[in-house]
Design an enzyme around this catalytic site. Structure first.
Site, PDB file in Angstrom:
ATOM      1  N   HIS A  29      -3.510   2.601   0.035  1.00 20.50           N
ATOM      2  CA  HIS A  29      -2.502   1.259   0.099  1.00 20.50           C
ATOM      3  C   HIS A  29      -2.843   0.720   1.479  1.00 20.50           C
ATOM      4  O   HIS A  29      -3.149   1.352   2.493  1.00 20.50           O
ATOM      5  CB  HIS A  29      -1.095   1.512  -0.110  1.00 20.50           C
ATOM      6  CG  HIS A  29      -0.700   2.210  -1.430  1.00 20.50           C
ATOM      7  ND1 HIS A  29      -0.426   1.501  -2.403  1.00 20.50           N
ATOM      8  CD2 HIS A  29      -0.767   3.600  -1.693  1.00 20.50           C
ATOM      9  CE1 HIS A  29      -0.004   2.286  -3.522  1.00 20.50           C
ATOM     10  NE2 HIS A  29      -0.361   3.426  -3.284  1.00 20.50           N
ATOM     11  N   VAL A  45       3.969  -4.673  -3.995  1.00 23.25           N
ATOM     12  CA  VAL A  45       3.364  -4.090  -5.133  1.00 23.25           C
ATOM     13  C   VAL A  45       3.406  -2.507  -4.772  1.00 23.25           C
ATOM     14  O   VAL A  45       3.530  -1.701  -5.779  1.00 23.25           O
ATOM     15  CB  VAL A  45       2.053  -4.741  -5.258  1.00 23.25           C
ATOM     16  CG1 VAL A  45       1.270  -3.862  -6.524  1.00 23.25           C
ATOM     17  CG2 VAL A  45       2.218  -6.212  -5.635  1.00 23.25           C
ATOM     18  N   CYS A  46       3.096  -2.204  -3.690  1.00 18.51           N
ATOM     19  CA  CYS A  46       2.863  -0.537  -3.350  1.00 18.51           C
ATOM     20  C   CYS A  46       4.153   0.058  -3.503  1.00 18.51           C
ATOM     21  O   CYS A  46       3.959   1.305  -3.994  1.00 18.51           O
ATOM     22  CB  CYS A  46       2.017  -0.430  -1.965  1.00 18.51           C
ATOM     23  SG  CYS A  46       0.616  -1.286  -1.727  1.00 18.51           S
ATOM     24  N   THR A  47       5.040  -0.374  -3.414  1.00 19.90           N
ATOM     25  CA  THR A  47       6.305   0.270  -3.374  1.00 19.90           C
ATOM     26  C   THR A  47       6.566   0.493  -4.973  1.00 19.90           C
ATOM     27  O   THR A  47       6.843   1.716  -4.971  1.00 19.90           O
ATOM     28  CB  THR A  47       7.669  -0.528  -2.925  1.00 19.90           C
ATOM     29  OG1 THR A  47       7.309  -1.066  -1.337  1.00 19.90           O
ATOM     30  CG2 THR A  47       8.925   0.097  -2.954  1.00 19.90           C
ATOM     31  N   PHE A  82       4.013   3.624  -5.611  1.00 18.74           N
ATOM     32  CA  PHE A  82       4.429   4.897  -5.289  1.00 18.74           C
ATOM     33  C   PHE A  82       5.616   5.223  -6.291  1.00 18.74           C
ATOM     34  O   PHE A  82       5.723   6.580  -6.610  1.00 18.74           O
ATOM     35  CB  PHE A  82       5.055   4.719  -3.792  1.00 18.74           C
ATOM     36  CG  PHE A  82       3.818   5.108  -3.022  1.00 18.74           C
ATOM     37  CD1 PHE A  82       3.764   6.389  -2.501  1.00 18.74           C
ATOM     38  CD2 PHE A  82       2.809   3.958  -2.636  1.00 18.74           C
ATOM     39  CE1 PHE A  82       2.804   6.694  -1.515  1.00 18.74           C
ATOM     40  CE2 PHE A  82       1.703   4.405  -1.610  1.00 18.74           C
ATOM     41  CZ  PHE A  82       1.967   5.745  -1.275  1.00 18.74           C
TER      42      PHE A  82
END
Length: 218
Positions: free
Chosen positions: A37, A44-46, A49
């Site tokens: 990331h 988006v990354c949250t 994950f």
């Protein structure tokens, strides 16, 4: 030089949200997934994950360790993990590598060798750090994929690809498009009809080079 399929992946030491690791030692005899990331506390990354965290039991069933990486520090990771756990309504059981010096991103060819993080950087400065690497117990790269920042990864597909890799490598077969566990596999062209019948029993010949069969245990 870019990292290619069947290359041994780089070994490295790094700090993570769960303490220091040496990568090859951390993998051990397991399969492993490294997913990267460009920055903590990004939308988006949250969600990604969170998706990986929810699949925790599925990774375990497949003898697979997962590890995230972001170019922020350990303390930032620990703060972000609280948001991820809240969003996903589950624990985040996997570590996140702190790659502040971009060492790992460069080793895995996600950033060029001369890349650096400027003051006041944004995710655009490390945008290519949006990759997935599936690694076998032999420490070789089995699959990689890279996404842009504005398209979330489908971790159901990563899980499906992991199933296909483990089946293909473990059974000496290939898998067709859209394959899922329990479906017919493809018999390699190097296997004769006689040997295929002995191993699989009945099989379907679509073309001389395309033969499908069900694995005995499936």
């Amino acid at each position: 030089m870019s990292l290619r399929i069947n290359d041994v992946v780089p070994d490295f030491e790094a700090d993570t949200s769960q303490g220091p690791i040496r990568f090859h030692e951390w993998i051990g005899d397991s399969w492993a997934i490294l997913f990267s990331h460009p920055k903590d506390f990004t939308p988006v990354c949250t969600t990604e994950f969170g998706a990986v965290a929810k699949l925790g039991e599925e990774w375990k069933k497949r003898g697979t360790k997962v590890i995230g990486i972001s170019v922020d520090g350990v303390e930032e990771h620990k703060g972000w993990i609280k948001d991820i756990a809240s969003f996903a309504s589950c624990d985040v059981g996997f570590p996140i590598i702190a790659d502040e010096d971009l060492k790992v991103a460069k080793l895995f060819d996600m950033l060029p060798a001369d890349a650096y993080l400027p003051d006041g950087r944004t995710p655009n400065d490390s945008a290519t750090v949006r990759s997935v690497f599936i690694i076998g117990p032999d420490k070789q790269l089995k699959l990689s994929m890279t996404y842009p920042m504005n398209v979330g990864r489908n971790f159901a597909e990563v899980l499906r690809a992991l199933d296909a890799l483990q089946t293909a490598n473990g059974e000496g077969v290939a898998t067709p498009a859209d394959w899922n566990l329990g479906q017919d596999v493809i018999i390699p062209t190097s296997v004769s009809d006689e040997d295929a019948k002995a191993k699989y029993g009945e099989f379907e010949t679509v073309f001389p080079y395309l033969r499908r069969a069900k694995l005995p245990q499936m």
